[in-house]
Design a protein around this motif. Structure first.
Motif, mmCIF file in Angstrom:
data_model
loop_
_atom_site.group_PDB
_atom_site.id
_atom_site.type_symbol
_atom_site.label_atom_id
_atom_site.label_comp_id
_atom_site.label_asym_id
_atom_site.label_seq_id
_atom_site.Cartn_x
_atom_site.Cartn_y
_atom_site.Cartn_z
ATOM 1 N N MET A 168 0.851 -1.191 0.000
ATOM 2 C CA MET A 168 0.000 0.000 0.000
ATOM 3 C C MET A 168 0.887 1.241 0.000
ATOM 4 O O MET A 168 1.792 1.352 0.819
ATOM 5 N N SER A 169 0.652 2.124 -0.906
ATOM 6 C CA SER A 169 1.490 3.320 -0.970
ATOM 7 C C SER A 169 0.709 4.558 -0.549
ATOM 8 O O SER A 169 -0.514 4.563 -0.540
ATOM 9 N N ILE A 170 1.457 5.584 -0.191
ATOM 10 C CA ILE A 170 0.888 6.864 0.206
ATOM 11 C C ILE A 170 0.926 7.782 -1.012
ATOM 12 O O ILE A 170 1.975 7.925 -1.649
ATOM 13 N N GLN A 171 -0.195 8.399 -1.338
ATOM 14 C CA GLN A 171 -0.205 9.354 -2.452
ATOM 15 C C GLN A 171 0.717 10.519 -2.104
ATOM 16 O O GLN A 171 0.733 10.998 -0.966
ATOM 17 N N VAL A 172 1.462 10.970 -3.090
ATOM 18 C CA VAL A 172 2.439 12.040 -2.867
ATOM 19 C C VAL A 172 1.778 13.273 -2.256
ATOM 20 O O VAL A 172 2.323 13.885 -1.333
ATOM 21 N N ASN A 173 0.586 13.633 -2.736
ATOM 22 C CA ASN A 173 -0.066 14.843 -2.221
ATOM 23 C C ASN A 173 -0.544 14.693 -0.778
ATOM 24 O O ASN A 173 -1.008 15.653 -0.176
ATOM 25 N N ARG A 174 -0.399 13.505 -0.199
ATOM 26 C CA ARG A 174 -0.784 13.284 1.195
ATOM 27 C C ARG A 174 0.416 13.193 2.132
ATOM 28 O O ARG A 174 0.253 12.950 3.319
ATOM 29 N N PHE A 205 10.010 17.515 -2.858
ATOM 30 C CA PHE A 205 11.162 16.714 -3.285
ATOM 31 C C PHE A 205 10.677 15.492 -4.072
ATOM 32 O O PHE A 205 11.134 15.236 -5.186
ATOM 33 N N VAL A 206 9.740 14.740 -3.495
ATOM 34 C CA VAL A 206 9.231 13.527 -4.138
ATOM 35 C C VAL A 206 8.529 13.873 -5.452
ATOM 36 O O VAL A 206 8.715 13.193 -6.466
ATOM 37 N N THR A 207 7.757 14.945 -5.455
ATOM 38 C CA THR A 207 7.066 15.373 -6.682
ATOM 39 C C THR A 207 8.079 15.699 -7.777
ATOM 40 O O THR A 207 7.906 15.283 -8.930
ATOM 41 N N ALA A 208 9.145 16.412 -7.438
ATOM 42 C CA ALA A 208 10.171 16.769 -8.430
ATOM 43 C C ALA A 208 10.851 15.529 -8.988
ATOM 44 O O ALA A 208 11.092 15.426 -10.194
ATOM 45 N N VAL A 209 11.148 14.555 -8.121
ATOM 46 C CA VAL A 209 11.748 13.300 -8.589
ATOM 47 C C VAL A 209 10.793 12.597 -9.545
ATOM 48 O O VAL A 209 11.168 12.208 -10.657
ATOM 49 N N ASN A 210 9.534 12.454 -9.128
ATOM 50 C CA ASN A 210 8.587 11.660 -9.901
ATOM 51 C C ASN A 210 8.153 12.318 -11.205
ATOM 52 O O ASN A 210 7.705 11.627 -12.117
ATOM 53 N N THR A 211 8.306 13.630 -11.317
ATOM 54 C CA THR A 211 7.987 14.317 -12.572
ATOM 55 C C THR A 211 9.251 14.599 -13.379
ATOM 56 O O THR A 211 9.193 15.227 -14.431
ATOM 57 N N ASN A 234 15.395 8.021 -15.049
ATOM 58 C CA ASN A 234 13.944 8.018 -14.787
ATOM 59 C C ASN A 234 13.581 7.490 -13.399
ATOM 60 O O ASN A 234 12.708 6.638 -13.256
ATOM 61 N N GLY A 235 14.235 8.031 -12.378
ATOM 62 C CA GLY A 235 13.944 7.607 -11.010
ATOM 63 C C GLY A 235 12.511 7.901 -10.612
ATOM 64 O O GLY A 235 11.919 8.890 -11.041
ATOM 65 N N HIS A 236 11.957 7.015 -9.778
ATOM 66 C CA HIS A 236 10.579 7.182 -9.320
ATOM 67 C C HIS A 236 10.447 6.652 -7.899
ATOM 68 O O HIS A 236 10.920 5.556 -7.599
ATOM 69 N N MET A 237 9.799 7.447 -7.044
ATOM 70 C CA MET A 237 9.615 7.091 -5.643
ATOM 71 C C MET A 237 8.156 6.747 -5.380
ATOM 72 O O MET A 237 7.273 7.567 -5.627
ATOM 73 N N GLU A 238 7.909 5.523 -4.901
ATOM 74 C CA GLU A 238 6.567 5.160 -4.442
ATOM 75 C C GLU A 238 6.667 4.986 -2.933
ATOM 76 O O GLU A 238 7.296 4.045 -2.446
ATOM 77 N N VAL A 239 6.086 5.935 -2.205
ATOM 78 C CA VAL A 239 6.244 5.976 -0.752
ATOM 79 C C VAL A 239 5.337 4.936 -0.094
ATOM 80 O O VAL A 239 4.126 4.937 -0.294
ATOM 81 N N GLU A 240 5.960 4.038 0.674
ATOM 82 C CA GLU A 240 5.213 2.999 1.391
ATOM 83 C C GLU A 240 4.835 3.461 2.786
ATOM 84 O O GLU A 240 3.798 3.070 3.315
ATOM 85 N N ASN A 241 5.695 4.269 3.404
ATOM 86 C CA ASN A 241 5.514 4.602 4.807
ATOM 87 C C ASN A 241 6.251 5.895 5.109
ATOM 88 O O ASN A 241 7.291 6.158 4.501
ATOM 89 N N ILE A 257 9.970 5.214 3.859
ATOM 90 C CA ILE A 257 10.311 3.934 3.256
ATOM 91 C C ILE A 257 9.697 3.984 1.853
ATOM 92 O O ILE A 257 8.506 4.261 1.699
ATOM 93 N N VAL A 258 10.537 3.743 0.857
ATOM 94 C CA VAL A 258 10.148 3.977 -0.530
ATOM 95 C C VAL A 258 10.487 2.763 -1.382
ATOM 96 O O VAL A 258 11.575 2.198 -1.269
ATOM 97 N N SER A 259 9.561 2.401 -2.251
ATOM 98 C CA SER A 259 9.875 1.476 -3.328
ATOM 99 C C SER A 259 10.408 2.364 -4.449
ATOM 100 O O SER A 259 9.659 3.121 -5.058
ATOM 101 N N TYR A 260 11.742 2.311 -4.650
ATOM 102 C CA TYR A 260 12.398 3.206 -5.604
ATOM 103 C C TYR A 260 12.779 2.414 -6.845
ATOM 104 O O TYR A 260 13.292 1.302 -6.739
ATOM 105 N N ARG A 261 12.528 3.007 -7.994
ATOM 106 C CA ARG A 261 12.935 2.322 -9.228
ATOM 107 C C ARG A 261 13.563 3.317 -10.185
ATOM 108 O O ARG A 261 13.218 4.497 -10.213
ATOM 109 N N ASN A 262 14.511 2.811 -10.944
ATOM 110 C CA ASN A 262 15.064 3.574 -12.065
ATOM 111 C C ASN A 262 15.481 2.594 -13.149
ATOM 112 O O ASN A 262 15.446 1.376 -12.951
ATOM 113 N N ASP A 263 15.860 3.137 -14.312
ATOM 114 C CA ASP A 263 16.191 2.294 -15.459
ATOM 115 C C ASP A 263 17.499 1.542 -15.262
ATOM 116 O O ASP A 263 17.749 0.559 -15.942
#
Length: 107
Positions: free
Chosen positions: A1-7, A16-22, A59-66, A75-81
């Motif tokens: 379950m992830s937390i929406q960035v705007n929350r 910071f997270v928004t800038a990474v993900n965009t 293309n890094g992307h942060m999906e915040v778990e906690n 705690i982030v599920s982080y992915r990049n190419d």
């Protein structure tokens, strides 16, 4: 379950997270203090070099778990190419509404 960035609780960390993900380097630079520092798995790194390699050109992307500590520890599920997906921890020092230091590493 992830937390929406705007929350996310901390507005600076949210930016910071928004800038990474965009993949928005200008917004990312704007959220850092001019002398911001960082570490990866306990070793200090050059912020510009590391972020170019690990975030922007791959293309890094942060999906915040906690989040904890008022939103300054994630705690982030982080992915990049380059590396694919991994579970990472992120810790932020915020000074005057900007990130002065961030630390990341495997969780």
């Amino acid at each position: 379950m992830s937390i929406q960035v705007n929350r996310l609780s901390d507005p600076t960390v949210r930016a910071f997270v928004t800038a990474v993900n965009t993949n928005d380097q200008a917004a990312f630079q704007a959220v850092l203090t001019p002398d911001a520092t960082m570490s990866d798995d306990g070793s200090d790194r050059d912020v510009a070099d590391w972020t170019e390699r690990e975030i922007f050109s791959s293309n890094g992307h942060m999906e915040v778990e906690n989040e904890s500590d008022g939103g300054r520890a994630l705690i982030v599920s982080y992915r990049n190419d380059t590396w694919g997906e991994m579970r990472t921890k992120w810790r932020f020092d915020v000074d005057g509404g900007k990130v002065s230091r961030f630390e990341t590493g495997q969780a």
